[in-house]
Design a protein around this motif. Structure first.
Motif, PDB file in Angstrom:
ATOM      1  N   CYS A  61       0.854  -1.188   0.000  1.00 58.98           N
ATOM      2  CA  CYS A  61       0.000   0.000   0.000  1.00 58.98           C
ATOM      3  C   CYS A  61       0.886   1.233   0.000  1.00 58.98           C
ATOM      4  O   CYS A  61       1.874   1.296   0.747  1.00 58.98           O
ATOM      5  N   VAL A  62       0.554   2.213  -0.822  1.00 56.52           N
ATOM      6  CA  VAL A  62       1.347   3.429  -0.918  1.00 56.52           C
ATOM      7  C   VAL A  62       0.465   4.642  -0.673  1.00 56.52           C
ATOM      8  O   VAL A  62      -0.727   4.632  -0.967  1.00 56.52           O
ATOM      9  N   GLY A  63       1.054   5.685  -0.111  1.00 59.11           N
ATOM     10  CA  GLY A  63       0.332   6.924   0.146  1.00 59.11           C
ATOM     11  C   GLY A  63       1.311   8.064   0.269  1.00 59.11           C
ATOM     12  O   GLY A  63       2.520   7.860   0.448  1.00 59.11           O
ATOM     13  N   ILE A 143      -3.582   4.770  -1.409  1.00 63.14           N
ATOM     14  CA  ILE A 143      -4.616   5.356  -0.567  1.00 63.14           C
ATOM     15  C   ILE A 143      -4.249   6.810  -0.301  1.00 63.14           C
ATOM     16  O   ILE A 143      -3.071   7.157  -0.211  1.00 63.14           O
ATOM     17  N   GLY A 144      -5.258   7.668  -0.220  1.00 66.10           N
ATOM     18  CA  GLY A 144      -4.952   9.069  -0.002  1.00 66.10           C
ATOM     19  C   GLY A 144      -6.189   9.929   0.132  1.00 66.10           C
ATOM     20  O   GLY A 144      -7.314   9.457   0.314  1.00 66.10           O
ATOM     21  N   THR A 145      -5.971  11.246   0.025  1.00 61.56           N
ATOM     22  CA  THR A 145      -7.038  12.238   0.099  1.00 61.56           C
ATOM     23  C   THR A 145      -7.159  12.940  -1.242  1.00 61.56           C
ATOM     24  O   THR A 145      -6.244  12.896  -2.076  1.00 61.56           O
ATOM     25  N   SER A 146      -8.282  13.603  -1.445  1.00 60.57           N
ATOM     26  CA  SER A 146      -8.521  14.262  -2.732  1.00 60.57           C
ATOM     27  C   SER A 146      -9.604  15.312  -2.571  1.00 60.57           C
ATOM     28  O   SER A 146     -10.262  15.399  -1.528  1.00 60.57           O
ATOM     29  N   GLY A 147      -9.782  16.095  -3.624  1.00 62.01           N
ATOM     30  CA  GLY A 147     -10.908  17.021  -3.690  1.00 62.01           C
ATOM     31  C   GLY A 147     -12.019  16.389  -4.507  1.00 62.01           C
ATOM     32  O   GLY A 147     -11.762  15.839  -5.582  1.00 62.01           O
ATOM     33  N   ALA A 270      -4.998  -0.289  -7.802  1.00 60.55           N
ATOM     34  CA  ALA A 270      -6.206   0.449  -7.455  1.00 60.55           C
ATOM     35  C   ALA A 270      -5.811   1.759  -6.789  1.00 60.55           C
ATOM     36  O   ALA A 270      -4.749   1.866  -6.173  1.00 60.55           O
ATOM     37  N   VAL A 271      -6.692   2.750  -6.933  1.00 58.15           N
ATOM     38  CA  VAL A 271      -6.538   4.026  -6.241  1.00 58.15           C
ATOM     39  C   VAL A 271      -7.795   4.244  -5.421  1.00 58.15           C
ATOM     40  O   VAL A 271      -8.910   4.205  -5.950  1.00 58.15           O
ATOM     41  N   VAL A 272      -7.611   4.461  -4.120  1.00 52.64           N
ATOM     42  CA  VAL A 272      -8.737   4.655  -3.200  1.00 52.64           C
ATOM     43  C   VAL A 272      -8.478   5.930  -2.409  1.00 52.64           C
ATOM     44  O   VAL A 272      -7.569   5.985  -1.570  1.00 52.64           O
ATOM     45  N   CYS A 273      -9.251   6.968  -2.692  1.00 54.12           N
ATOM     46  CA  CYS A 273      -9.050   8.265  -2.039  1.00 54.12           C
ATOM     47  C   CYS A 273     -10.354   8.780  -1.443  1.00 54.12           C
ATOM     48  O   CYS A 273     -11.415   8.669  -2.058  1.00 54.12           O
ATOM     49  N   GLN A 297      -8.993   8.336   7.676  1.00 50.03           N
ATOM     50  CA  GLN A 297      -8.878   6.932   8.057  1.00 50.03           C
ATOM     51  C   GLN A 297      -9.776   6.024   7.216  1.00 50.03           C
ATOM     52  O   GLN A 297      -9.609   4.800   7.244  1.00 50.03           O
ATOM     53  N   ARG A 298     -10.705   6.593   6.461  1.00 50.96           N
ATOM     54  CA  ARG A 298     -11.653   5.760   5.719  1.00 50.96           C
ATOM     55  C   ARG A 298     -10.979   4.864   4.673  1.00 50.96           C
ATOM     56  O   ARG A 298     -11.284   3.668   4.608  1.00 50.96           O
ATOM     57  N   PRO A 299     -10.077   5.379   3.825  1.00 51.18           N
ATOM     58  CA  PRO A 299      -9.385   4.459   2.901  1.00 51.18           C
ATOM     59  C   PRO A 299      -8.618   3.366   3.635  1.00 51.18           C
ATOM     60  O   PRO A 299      -8.572   2.213   3.184  1.00 51.18           O
ATOM     61  N   GLN A 300      -8.012   3.714   4.777  1.00 51.61           N
ATOM     62  CA  GLN A 300      -7.272   2.718   5.543  1.00 51.61           C
ATOM     63  C   GLN A 300      -8.200   1.615   6.040  1.00 51.61           C
ATOM     64  O   GLN A 300      -7.849   0.425   6.003  1.00 51.61           O
TER      65      GLN A 300
END
Length: 318
Positions: A61-63, A143-147, A270-273, A297-300
């Motif tokens: 997993c990368v972030g 996994i990460g954050t986004s707009g 996969a990308v999950v943000c 914490q939601r993607p995690q």
């Protein structure tokens, strides 16, 4: 997610990139085989200084943030009910300040920094690492954050296709003085599996959609709050509405190169943000600290449940 076959079971087929019953990581570089040693400089690892097959494999997993990936590693330590509290987890890349890497049971967590240049450097060395470690059937998840665009803050977006600033499913890599265009399609089956996994978590808004990847956070994403701004609010909203109409549901700065490189090298990706705001409504994040932490914490949480499901640990689902 990457699995390593025991050494006794590794039998290569003639194509050199496939073990019997398993598909290994592709590296598209004929010069690597002739190298006496491969130094993964930015990870502070090397083929002569480290026993890579013994160190790596399983889930990857990368972030972006080092602190967030350390927190994810500690979270997985708890979720997998490993011995100890996980607080003393060691950074495998401690010899460099470029990236951090943590191994928690079968889970490898790696930071990639911010933006296309930073994640592409990490991916080159990570993919070579997985190749040297003889990993098979590799799946890697960012996994990460986004707009968000037109969706509520806190929504989790699973990317089906990463698009550029023109809403095109492509990544343009400049190589010497040529522009090479690469596909940015991600694994549809993996995205569906993640979506189905999300439905088992109460009050967990999740959707599949396009993710737009830009080279810049401010002007490139149509922000009105940067040091420079040469467009009107009306033009910004028109652009974002056209992005929404094209299927874009969130914006970040890594997905196109991530999808392109993983696809070329045979990794299921996969990308999950999570989205921290709706860009049609605002440019600045004004969430309380507690809400921001819960969203991040939601993607995690989703990936933790996915990993445990893959490991057959359904009784430990969060």
């Amino acid at each position: 997610m990457a699995s390593i076959l025991p050494a006794s079971n590794r039998r290569m087929r003639p194509d050199k990139n496939t073990y019997e019953g398993k598909r290994s990581v592709y590296v598209k570089n004929p010069y690597l085989d002739a190298m006496d040693e491969d130094i993964l400089y930015h990870l502070d690892l090397g083929t002569k200084t480290h026993n890579l097959p013994a160190m790596f494999g399983d889930f990857v997993c990368v972030g972006g943030s080092p602190n967030r990936m350390k927190a994810f590693a500690q979270f997985m330590h708890k979720e997998l009910q490993l011995e100890g509290d996980g607080e003393g987890i060691e950074d495998i890349c401690a010899g460099t300040d470029r990236y951090c890497m943590f191994k928690t049971g079968p889970v490898l967590s790696i930071s990639h920094g911010m933006g296309i240049p930073s994640i592409s450097i990490m991916l080159h060395e990570l993919i070579k690492l997985l190749h040297h470690a003889r990993c098979c059937d590799v799946t890697i998840i960012r996994i990460g954050t986004s707009g968000g665009i037109g969706i509520a803050p806190g929504s989790v977006v699973i990317t089906d296709i990463a698009v550029d600033s023109f809403f095109k499913p492509r990544f343009e890599q400049v190589i010497l003085d040529n522009v090479v265009t690469r596909s940015t399609e991600l694994d549809k089956e993996l995205a569906t599996d993640l979506l189905n996994c999300s439905r088992e978590i109460p009050n967990f808004p999740t959707l599949i959609g396009h993710t737009m990847c830009t080279y810049d956070f401010y002007e490139g994403q149509g922000h009105l709050d940067g040091a420079l701004c040469s467009f009107s609010r009306e033009k910004k909203l028109d652009y974002l509405k056209r992005a929404y109409k094209a299927g874009v549901r969130n914006i970040e700065m890594e997905s196109t190169v991530f999808a392109a490189m993983c696809g070329l090298c045979g990794l299921r990706a996969a990308v999950v943000c999570v989205t921290l705001l709706d860009r049609l409504e605002s440019d600045q994040i004004n969430l309380s600290h507690d809400v921001l932490v819960e969203y991040q914490q939601r993607p995690q949480l989703l990936i933790s449940n996915f990993i445990k499901k893959q490991l057959g640990l359904c009784g430990q689902m969060s």
